[in-house]
Scaffold this motif. Structure first.
Motif, PDB file in Angstrom:
ATOM      1  N   CYS A   1      -9.247   0.813  12.208  1.00 52.01           N
ATOM      2  CA  CYS A   1      -9.228  -0.375  11.369  1.00 52.01           C
ATOM      3  C   CYS A   1      -9.216   0.032   9.921  1.00 52.01           C
ATOM      4  CB  CYS A   1     -10.474  -1.182  11.702  1.00 52.01           C
ATOM      5  SG  CYS A   1     -11.008  -2.265  10.419  1.00 52.01           S
ATOM      6  N   ARG A   2      -8.413  -0.666   9.094  1.00 53.65           N
ATOM      7  CA  ARG A   2      -8.396  -0.319   7.671  1.00 53.65           C
ATOM      8  C   ARG A   2      -8.830  -1.469   6.798  1.00 53.65           C
ATOM      9  NH1 ARG A   2      -3.396   3.688   6.595  1.00 53.65           N
ATOM     10  NH2 ARG A   2      -3.996   5.092   8.272  1.00 53.65           N
TER      11      ARG A   2
ATOM     12  N   PHE B   1     -11.654   4.899  10.774  1.00 57.66           N
ATOM     13  CA  PHE B   1     -10.434   4.715   9.997  1.00 57.66           C
ATOM     14  C   PHE B   1      -9.190   4.646  10.861  1.00 57.66           C
ATOM     15  CE2 PHE B   1      -8.264   4.391   6.155  1.00 57.66           C
ATOM     16  CZ  PHE B   1      -7.140   5.194   6.171  1.00 57.66           C
ATOM     17  N   SER B   2      -9.208   5.365  11.997  1.00 55.84           N
ATOM     18  CA  SER B   2      -8.000   5.326  12.814  1.00 55.84           C
ATOM     19  C   SER B   2      -7.871   4.019  13.576  1.00 55.84           C
ATOM     20  CB  SER B   2      -7.986   6.496  13.789  1.00 55.84           C
ATOM     21  OG  SER B   2      -9.226   6.573  14.433  1.00 55.84           O
TER      22      SER B   2
ATOM     23  N   SER C   1      -3.313   0.783  10.789  1.00 55.61           N
ATOM     24  CA  SER C   1      -4.118   1.926  11.214  1.00 55.61           C
ATOM     25  C   SER C   1      -3.348   2.713  12.279  1.00 55.61           C
ATOM     26  CB  SER C   1      -5.444   1.441  11.776  1.00 55.61           C
ATOM     27  OG  SER C   1      -5.216   0.700  12.947  1.00 55.61           O
TER      28      SER C   1
ATOM     29  N   SER D   1      -5.408   3.931   0.138  1.00 52.07           N
ATOM     30  CA  SER D   1      -5.297   5.229   0.809  1.00 52.07           C
ATOM     31  C   SER D   1      -6.701   5.718   1.107  1.00 52.07           C
ATOM     32  CB  SER D   1      -4.588   6.229  -0.103  1.00 52.07           C
ATOM     33  OG  SER D   1      -5.362   6.422  -1.256  1.00 52.07           O
ATOM     34  N   LYS D   2      -6.834   6.538   2.131  1.00 49.62           N
ATOM     35  CA  LYS D   2      -8.170   6.887   2.608  1.00 49.62           C
ATOM     36  C   LYS D   2      -8.944   7.670   1.563  1.00 49.62           C
ATOM     37  CE  LYS D   2     -10.555   9.272   6.306  1.00 49.62           C
ATOM     38  NZ  LYS D   2     -10.404   9.954   7.574  1.00 49.62           N
TER      39      LYS D   2
ATOM     40  N   ASP E   1      -1.653  -1.099   0.152  1.00 49.48           N
ATOM     41  CA  ASP E   1      -2.941  -0.940   0.818  1.00 49.48           C
ATOM     42  C   ASP E   1      -3.650   0.304   0.281  1.00 49.48           C
ATOM     43  OD1 ASP E   1      -1.646   1.255   2.783  1.00 49.48           O
ATOM     44  OD2 ASP E   1      -0.383  -0.503   2.563  1.00 49.48           O
TER      45      ASP E   1
ATOM     46  N   LEU F   1     -15.788   6.701   8.086  1.00 46.70           N
ATOM     47  CA  LEU F   1     -14.338   6.602   8.102  1.00 46.70           C
ATOM     48  C   LEU F   1     -13.750   7.510   9.161  1.00 46.70           C
ATOM     49  CD1 LEU F   1     -13.338   6.305   4.366  1.00 46.70           C
ATOM     50  CD2 LEU F   1     -13.310   4.574   6.111  1.00 46.70           C
TER      51      LEU F   1
ATOM     52  N   LEU G   1     -10.321   4.246  -0.929  1.00 51.64           N
ATOM     53  CA  LEU G   1     -11.221   3.593   0.017  1.00 51.64           C
ATOM     54  C   LEU G   1     -12.624   4.169  -0.076  1.00 51.64           C
ATOM     55  CD1 LEU G   1     -10.776   1.361   1.933  1.00 51.64           C
ATOM     56  CD2 LEU G   1     -10.259   2.976   3.727  1.00 51.64           C
TER      57      LEU G   1
END
Lengths: 434, 457
Positions: free
Chosen positions: B216-217, B213-214, A319, B179-180, B177, B209, B184
């Motif tokens: 924790c993912r 989101f900034s 993050s 992507s936003k 992982d 988010l 996600l």
């Protein structure tokens, strides 16, 4: 789900399946080749030694030393295969195979030897008696014989250096002792990857060893390496479908410039065949009915998979807050020349960035930043200096960053939607020092 | 559900293709070991197990966290491949040698028609087990001479697994992982409540988010937070104060709530049950009882002063005591205030140990009334140690001059000193120590005047 089914159905097509099967056996299952490549003198030497034990009853001990993947087990396998084809050896020789990874203790090793030799204190699978009794029994059995009437025994010790870590090196001492005294013909063969294996042996064990070592250092040139690649990828002449195998063998894959570049880079990295096999396997596994020849794209794709930096992949998924912490740690490393830091210092750097330069990053509370820091700890991107007992509070425990400056900068370039002020901050360090 | 899961794979299609290629010829040999790594909740175990089930391949799935001893691992593998009777043949404390021998026996009785797979989840735990377990499992195919492949799944990269003298290198695969935008939001939207439209839920997820989101993912954390806070989000809709299209109003309602969630539920300071309860009876404006000490600890009167004195003793260098705590200290010399090695702020390096005498000296000068040195005062020091607000440095049986260290942070001390009816002087002392620590050395002259003014109070 459907795609998996489709793949299976397609592969149930005869010729491709056979080609795959052959290549997989060669690349994955490490099938013994007919003749080991580039190891002729070592092959002859070893064969001669073992022949003397098996046929003429001479006791011997030898160590085969070479880096991982250089072909020690393969060489031994080929030599034993040829030895067992000799008529005199076939009926007589007893083979005992031990592995340092499996037999981690002398007790276990002794039981394994007793089992493999089918001595009288073995019933079915169970070995009776204590360690001392088993050892005495084995030694008596070995010492009773003599050159003419007893069967020669070959002891193969894989991962020989691990046996040297057992207590008192009892097993090694006794085996080498028997090989020195003129009783049952015994050959002790050790395979190891450590060049300094003799330093590990005790003095009394070292003196009983014959100091015979066979070194396997690959001396292939790049042209020979390319030949090996062609040989590994080619189908044998007795392949059931000659048209297919002809087409396959003449594919001119290795003449392609990019492929040669890839193979050269692999060769510069390591000359052993194991890394080559993993590269070729990744390419070969793409072969299917719809895709029945090996193409350059497959090899390029396989090389890309192998040569990627795994830490960069991990950094991609962090993050923003965690990324900022990593940049703060990088700055600390640059300013203090790699001295260990603690969480308070990192948080301080981060706060300086938030107050002065940042527009997009929200001001997070200290516990939230701490949780992000702990996530980095779990990923082992940051490691405590003295791992273990910590009498210090969590925030003040000294840590080190396990990433290089270049890795961090590269990860920043690839990071998706990285805010510009974060990037600027990362790049600003140089100005700061100078 | 399976169509939802296959949608998820759209992001990692290329990795999936490679993994399926490797497993696509079950009656042939496969590479002896494969290592798959990726962040948490990226679907590693799920994908691999789904492939195994769909292709109906014989597999043994073992979680290394459960395997306290290697015997448990062996037992699970043997019973998955050859049945519980085979596993019962293992001796009491099986060694790797027993396992391999038994496996060879069993597989010679029933040889593998298809590749057998051993899946080891959370494989980073294997590094703490027997040192020979990991290298042996990586080359299991060679050791047992059977068609078996070992798949390791982990969060940590392969370089941290490699043993000292090397081992058989597995094939490495990275699970990417999320992507936003693309994956996600879509995955989180699958949990949508049936009584509201998916568009509303999608906008809720976007707001969530935007806040989280900034930080924790991790998909699991985000799902947990989404589920907990949705009822609060829908409150205005239920009360009739807003319609579904009034996104701005809903956002204004939920955003402070989410910020508070970040301080409490996200950090596990409160449990989810407490959080949900607090949402229901919010009208009473009850403050949440958080886990961390500083919100609600209650200390006796003198203990608070002792703690403040301990903090000052830990973070101020001993030379400066005379200046601060004595009523008259003679001439003030304009020496270089801070020594060179103290320039790096003490607040960054951590608390320093101090002897008991120094603590008592500072205590007597800080406390606002005359205190007799009785046993009750001294016993409060040991209770502070028990509460782990102070920590004892050095040997336990050093009775003569014990040394302590302060283990609380500045926020805690400030909170305490506000509770205590302390005069301005104390707060100034604390503020002053802060200023000094922050390397503002050029303002010495004004500092000296400030200090001398203090002592005239």
């Amino acid at each position: 789900q459907d795609r998996c089914g489709c793949v299976l159905m397609m592969l149930c097509d005869g010729v491709c399946v056979q080609a795959q099967k052959l290549l997989r056996e060669r690349l994955c299952h490490q099938k013994l080749p007919d003749q080991p490549v580039g190891l002729d003198s070592q092959y002859k030497h070893l064969l001669e030694l073992l022949r003397r034990t098996a046929v003429h009853g001479e006791s011997n001990s030898v160590l085969i030393v070479g880096p991982r993947g250089s072909g020690k087990t393969m060489l031994l396998g080929c030599v034993l295969r040829e030895l067992m084809s000799l008529k005199e050896a076939q009926k007589n020789v007893l083979l005992v195979e031990l592995n340092g990874l499996l037999q981690t203790d002398d007790k276990i090793a002794l039981k394994e030897i007793t089992r493999q030799l089918h001595l009288e204190n073995v019933v079915g699978d169970k070995v009776f008696g204590s360690f001392a009794e088993n050892l005495a029994f084995l030694l008596e059995a070995l010492k009773k014989g003599d050159k003419s009437s007893s069967r020669p025994v070959l002891f193969v010790l894989d991962e020989f250096d691990l046996f040297a870590h057992h207590k008192n090196q009892t097993l090694l001492y006794n085996l080498l002792d028997v090989s020195q005294s003129a009783q049952t013909p015994v050959a002790v063969l050790g395979l190891t990857c450590r060049l300094d294996v003799l330093e590990l042996l005790e003095k009394r064990v070292k003196s009983r060893f014959s100091h015979r070592q066979i070194h396997l250092f690959s001396s292939l040139s790049f042209a020979q390496y390319l030949d090996v690649v062609r040989a590994q990828l080619s189908l044998p002449p007795d392949f059931p479908d000659p048209k297919f195998s002809d087409e396959w063998n003449h594919s001119k894959l290795c003449e392609d410039k990019t492929v040669e570049e890839i193979l050269r880079r692999n060769f510069n990295g390591s000359k052993d065949f194991r890394s080559l096999h993993s590269l070729l396997f990744l390419a070969v596994s793409r072969v299917s009915v719809s895709h029945s020849t090996l193409r350059e794209a497959d090899l390029i794709e396989a090389w890309r998979l192998i040569s990627v930096d795994s830490k960069a992949n991990v950094l991609h998924g962090l993050s923003i807050l965690e990324l900022c912490l990593i940049i703060a740690m990088k700055h600390l490393n640059d300013t203090y020349d790699g001295e260990p830091f603690n969480f308070q210092m990192v948080h301080n750097e981060f706060k300086k960035f938030i107050q002065r330069k940042s527009h997009s990053i929200h001001k997070f509370e200290k516990p939230v930043v701490m949780k992000a820091f702990e996530h980095l700890l779990q990923l082992e991107l940051v490691r405590p200096v003295d791992s273990g007992v910590c009498k210090v509070q969590r925030e003040y425990q000294l840590m080190r960053l396990m990433l290089e400056h270049g890795q961090v900068m590269e990860a920043l370039q690839r990071y998706p939607q990285c805010p510009t002020d974060v990037k600027q901050w990362a790049l600003s360090a140089f100005v700061h020092i100078m | 559900m399976s169509h939802q899961k296959s949608f998820q794979y759209a992001d990692l299609l290329s990795v999936l293709e490679r993994v399926v290629d490797i497993m696509s010829a079950p009656d042939q040999y496969s590479y002896p070991s494969v290592f798959i790594y990726g962040h948490r909740a990226t679907g590693k175990s799920h994908v691999v197990l789904s492939i195994m089930k769909d292709l109906e391949l014989p597999h043994a799935s073992v979680d290394c966290v459960e395997c306290v001893s290697s015997g448990l691992l062996f037992h699970q593998v043997l019973s998955a491949f050859f049945g519980p009777d085979a596993a019962a043949l293992l001796p009491r404390c099986p060694s790797l040698s027993d396992f391999v021998r038994l496996y060879k026996q069993m597989s010679s009785n029933s040889p593998a028609t298809q590749t057998r797979y051993i899946i080891l989840d959370r494989a980073e735990r294997m590094r703490d087990m027997d040192f020979s377990l990991l290298p042996a499992l990586l080359r299991l195919q060679e050791l047992v001479n059977d068609n078996v492949t070992v798949i390791l799944l982990s969060e940590i990269v392969w370089e941290k697994f490699r043993p000292n003298t090397g081992c058989f290198e597995p094939l490495l695969f990275h699970f990417p992982d999320y992507s936003k935008g693309k994956s996600l939001v879509q995955i989180l939207s699958w949990d949508h409540h049936p009584s509201y439209t998916p568009e509303l839920y999608a906008s809720y997820i976007n707001i969530l988010l935007g806040v989280f989101f900034s930080v924790c993912r991790d998909l699991r954390e985000l799902r947990h937070l989404a589920v907990l806070n949705f009822s609060k989000f829908c409150e205005p809709l239920e009360k009739g104060e807003a319609k579904e299209s009034d996104i701005h109003k809903l956002w204004k309602n939920i955003e402070p709530h989410l910020q508070r969630a970040m301080q409490t539920v996200y950090l596990r300071e409160v449990s989810s049950v407490q959080w949900e309860q607090q949402q229901m009876d919010e009208k009473e404006a009850t403050t949440l009882r958080v886990l961390s000490a500083h919100a609600h600890i209650e200390l006796p009167y003198y203990s608070k002063f002792l703690l403040i004195a301990a903090y000052l003793a830990s973070f101020n260098p001993a030379r400066t005591d005379r200046r601060f705590f004595l009523k008259s200290h003679g001439k003030i010399r304009k020496t270089n205030f801070l020594k060179k090695h103290e320039k790096t702020s003490n607040h960054l390096l951590g608390p320093k140990p101090f002897p008991l005498d120094r603590l008592m000296a500072i205590f007597y000068s800080v406390v606002d009334s005359r205190v007799a040195p009785t046993a009750s005062v001294f016993s409060q020091i040991s209770s502070l140690v028990t509460l782990q607000l102070l920590s004892q440095v050095g040997h336990d049986d050093q009775l003569d001059s014990p040394k302590y260290k302060c283990s609380v942070s500045l926020d805690f001390i400030l909170a305490i000193s506000r509770c205590v009816c302390v005069c301005v002087r104390l707060l100034d002392l604390l503020a002053l120590s802060l200023v000094i620590q922050s390397q503002v050395v050029r303002q010495e002259r004004s500092l000296f005047t400030a200090v001398s003014n203090l002592h005239l109070l």
